[in-house]
Design an enzyme around this catalytic site. Structure first.
Site, PDB file in Angstrom:
ATOM      1  N   GLY A  46       0.522  -1.169  -0.009  1.00  0.00           N
ATOM      2  CA  GLY A  46       0.010  -0.056  -0.363  1.00  0.00           C
ATOM      3  C   GLY A  46       0.437   0.902  -0.425  1.00  0.00           C
ATOM      4  CG  ASN A 123      -4.027  -7.194   4.357  1.00  0.00           C
ATOM      5  OD1 ASN A 123      -3.438  -7.986   4.072  1.00  0.00           O
ATOM      6  ND2 ASN A 123      -4.632  -6.801   3.699  1.00  0.00           N
ATOM      7  N   GLY A 124      -7.359  -6.813   4.917  1.00  0.00           N
ATOM      8  CA  GLY A 124      -8.632  -7.831   4.322  1.00  0.00           C
ATOM      9  C   GLY A 124      -9.477  -6.341   4.137  1.00  0.00           C
ATOM     10  CE1 TYR A 263       2.333  -7.296  -8.691  1.00  0.00           C
ATOM     11  CE2 TYR A 263       0.196  -6.794  -7.150  1.00  0.00           C
ATOM     12  CZ  TYR A 263       1.277  -6.766  -8.276  1.00  0.00           C
ATOM     13  OH  TYR A 263       1.661  -4.993  -8.824  1.00  0.00           O
TER      14      TYR A 263
HETATM   15  P1  AMP Z   1      -2.770  -5.038 -16.092  1.00  0.00           P
HETATM   16  O1  AMP Z   1      -2.071  -4.276 -16.920  1.00  0.00           O
HETATM   17  O2  AMP Z   1      -4.266  -4.401 -15.691  1.00  0.00           O
HETATM   18  O3  AMP Z   1      -3.316  -6.330 -17.340  1.00  0.00           O
HETATM   19  O4  AMP Z   1      -1.980  -5.219 -15.189  1.00  0.00           O
HETATM   20  C1  AMP Z   1      -1.254  -6.249 -15.130  1.00  0.00           C
HETATM   21  C2  AMP Z   1      -0.196  -6.387 -14.316  1.00  0.00           C
HETATM   22  O5  AMP Z   1      -0.350  -5.292 -13.460  1.00  0.00           O
HETATM   23  C3  AMP Z   1       1.091  -6.978 -14.405  1.00  0.00           C
HETATM   24  O6  AMP Z   1       2.009  -6.802 -14.487  1.00  0.00           O
HETATM   25  C4  AMP Z   1       1.049  -7.622 -12.191  1.00  0.00           C
HETATM   26  O7  AMP Z   1       2.339  -7.632 -12.477  1.00  0.00           O
HETATM   27  C5  AMP Z   1       0.339  -6.771 -12.285  1.00  0.00           C
HETATM   28  N1  AMP Z   1      -0.730  -7.013 -10.938  1.00  0.00           N
HETATM   29  C6  AMP Z   1      -1.433  -7.981 -11.258  1.00  0.00           C
HETATM   30  N2  AMP Z   1      -2.121  -7.468 -10.222  1.00  0.00           N
HETATM   31  C7  AMP Z   1      -1.779  -6.571  -9.575  1.00  0.00           C
HETATM   32  C8  AMP Z   1      -2.557  -6.490  -8.291  1.00  0.00           C
HETATM   33  N3  AMP Z   1      -3.631  -6.090  -7.472  1.00  0.00           N
HETATM   34  N4  AMP Z   1      -2.280  -4.345  -7.523  1.00  0.00           N
HETATM   35  C9  AMP Z   1      -1.196  -3.996  -8.719  1.00  0.00           C
HETATM   36  N5  AMP Z   1      -0.411  -4.831  -9.426  1.00  0.00           N
HETATM   37  C10 AMP Z   1      -0.763  -5.904  -9.742  1.00  0.00           C
END
Ligand code: AMP
Length: 489
Positions: A46, A123-124, A263
């Site tokens: 965060g 958190n949650g 992730y």
């Molecule tokens: P997007 O561009 O929307 O497809 O997001 C995918 C990218 O964001 C990937 O490279 C992931 O590493 C990252 N990602 C996936 N989930 C999250 C999340 N919940 N918060 C922040 N980044 C994310």
């Protein structure tokens, strides 16, 4: 903790907007400094706001400092830390979309209830917070923030039990959702995990002080020892007399969030006894087994795709190389609030390493595709840099459903894999081939033989749509809409 949206009634939006990190330390004279350091290590959970509440035993009072922005921007200043007196402190880092970033939502939240002062870091995300809040408001409760954490505090405040622990156990029996809580009262620090243990919480120790934190990387930064994970449904009570545990909820099957491994958690953390880094590498190896490619180089999408790309390269026996360089002074792309900025953000964040890519057949490995924005940009970037063939490999199954338990994801309709078939995604991304690890492959990487569809071992709702905790607020909304429609006809 989650924002309940900022409509006039505070209910416009029942979606969480947050990912958070929590930390607490009991019995160390550098409590505030150590909390700031712990939060700094949890910054990936965060980036929008941070807060610390300490308890000064001599003056018998709480001290609170909350700020918008990064931990290091505020909590490195002597004047801020020195105001946080005492040898116990808890802290919180939070991510919220722009609309929700208001000071009154920044945690730890603080309340004076009949038993005394209470600070809570969460958190949650609660899935029945809006429903509970409506009931509480009807009964005359007054809310100061739009966060679901305050709903919990109200339930605690109105509980008839005589100790903080009993009031929390009572309050939490009404609550649905995912929560890892760290809370502080004048004589007690408590750590609580929801019965399914969706979000992480661990116990550490340093110089005789007890620590609670979202991840073990928060212990490493201060040289503390890892003791163990807080168990699902466990309530850990830390007082001057020591530590004890209560298990106030009916036992439930453990459903830890698999996306923490994919992730969210830091790769150097040990989560539920498993190294996140090793887990990611194993996912990469599974991906190599399930979806090999005839390529010259494996290129990770940095940083989150790196461990899986290493595993993929190892699995295929193909060289790994850094074909994309990341600028470390830009936050996570996803964090940017508008599509336009997110779009722009990818350019700010990554650049092609041309001489590595030119003329090569490459596999690009990323941990996940959410909206597809990052992948599209990266694919265009490596093509422009001269890559001859681009094969995309994703170290998680297609993200088809939004998370309601504390990981910020867009609505289903914005998720690329929810909108398009695999072939359509491949075409839109402009890659020669596209493959995701299967759900069983992901489970194998977690050390399971396969996903047990009768009793899944993890929460994997974002990949399967199997939500282990009821989505009461969302259901309520739909019912309301339906009844409005009925009235209209
Ligand atoms: P997007 O561009 O929307 O497809 O997001 C995918 C990218 O964001 C990937 O490279 C992931 O590493 C990252 N990602 C996936 N989930 C999250 C999340 N919940 N918060 C922040 N980044 C994310």
């Amino acid at each position: 903790m989650a924002g309940l949206g900022e409509g006039l009634d505070g209910f416009r939006d029942d979606r969480f907007h947050e990912e958070c990190g929590v930390f607490g330390i009991f019995g160390h004279r550098e409590a505030a400094t150590l909390t700031a350091l712990g939060l700094h290590a949890l910054q990936h959970r965060g980036q929008e706001a941070a807060g610390i509440v300490s308890f000064d035993d001599e003056a018998r009072q709480f001290c609170a400092e909350r700020r918008l922005g990064l931990v290091g921007d505020h909590f490195n200043q002597e004047q801020v830390i020195s105001r946080l007196k005492g040898d116990v402190a808890i802290g919180h880092v939070r991510y919220a979309t722009a609309g929700d970033t208001i000071m009154r939502n920044v945690q730890p939240l603080f309340a004076e209830i009949s038993l005394g002062g209470l600070a809570v870091a969460h958190n949650g995300n609660l899935t029945n917070a809006a429903t509970l809040r409506r009931e509480l408001v009807t009964r005359g409760a007054i809310f100061q923030s739009t966060s679901d954490t305050e709903v919990m505090i109200h339930l605690v405040a109105t509980s008839r039990f005589r100790t903080f622990a009993d009031c929390f156990a009572d309050a939490l029996r009404h609550v649905e959702g995912a929560y890892s809580l760290v809370l502080l009262t004048p004589d007690l620090m408590m750590g609580i995990r929801d019965p399914l243990g969706v979000r992480p919480l661990i116990i550490g120790s340093l110089d005789g002080a007890t620590i609670l934190a979202s991840e073990t990387c928060a212990l490493d930064i201060i040289g503390a020892e890892f003791v163990r994970d807080v168990a699902p449904g466990e309530m850990v009570l830390v007082t001057r007399e020591g530590m004890r545990s209560l298990f106030p909820f009916a036992p439930a099957p453990r459903r830890f969030c698999i996306f923490e491994y994919v992730y969210f958690a830091r790769p150097d953390s040990l989560v539920e006894g498993m190294s996140v880094y090793e887990a990611r590498k194993r996912i990469g190896r599974e991906l190599a087994r399930e979806a090999p490619a005839d390529i010259d180089l494996v290129i990770p999408v940095p940083d989150s795709g790196v461990p899986a790309a290493l595993g993929f390269a190892e699995g295929l026996g193909v060289p790994f190389d850094l074909g994309i360089i990341r600028n470390h002074y830009v936050g996570r792309t996803f964090i940017e609030p508008t599509d336009q900025i997110r779009h722009f953000g990818v350019k700010l964040k990554h650049n092609a390493n041309r001489h590595v890519l030119r003329g090569k057949r490459i596999a690009l490995v990323d941990d996940s595709i959410v909206r597809g924005t990052t992948s599209l940009k990266i694919v265009n970037m490596v093509r422009e840099a001269g890559a001859r063939e681009v094969h995309m490999r994703v170290a998680s199954p297609p993200t088809i459903k939004s998370c309601y338990y504390g990981v910020d994801t867009p609505e289903d309709a914005e998720l690329m894999a929810s909108r398009f078939s695999l072939e359509e995604m491949r075409r839109r991304l402009g890659v020669d081939s596209l493959a995701f690890v299967t759900i069983d492959g992901l489970y194998r990487a977690m050390g399971e033989p396969a996903r047990n569809s009768e009793r899944p071992q993890f929460c994997d709702a974002c990949f399967t749509g199997d939500y282990p905790i009821p989505l009461t607020d969302r259901l309520g909304k739909r019912e309301t809409q339906l009844s409005l429609l009925d009235e209209g006809t």
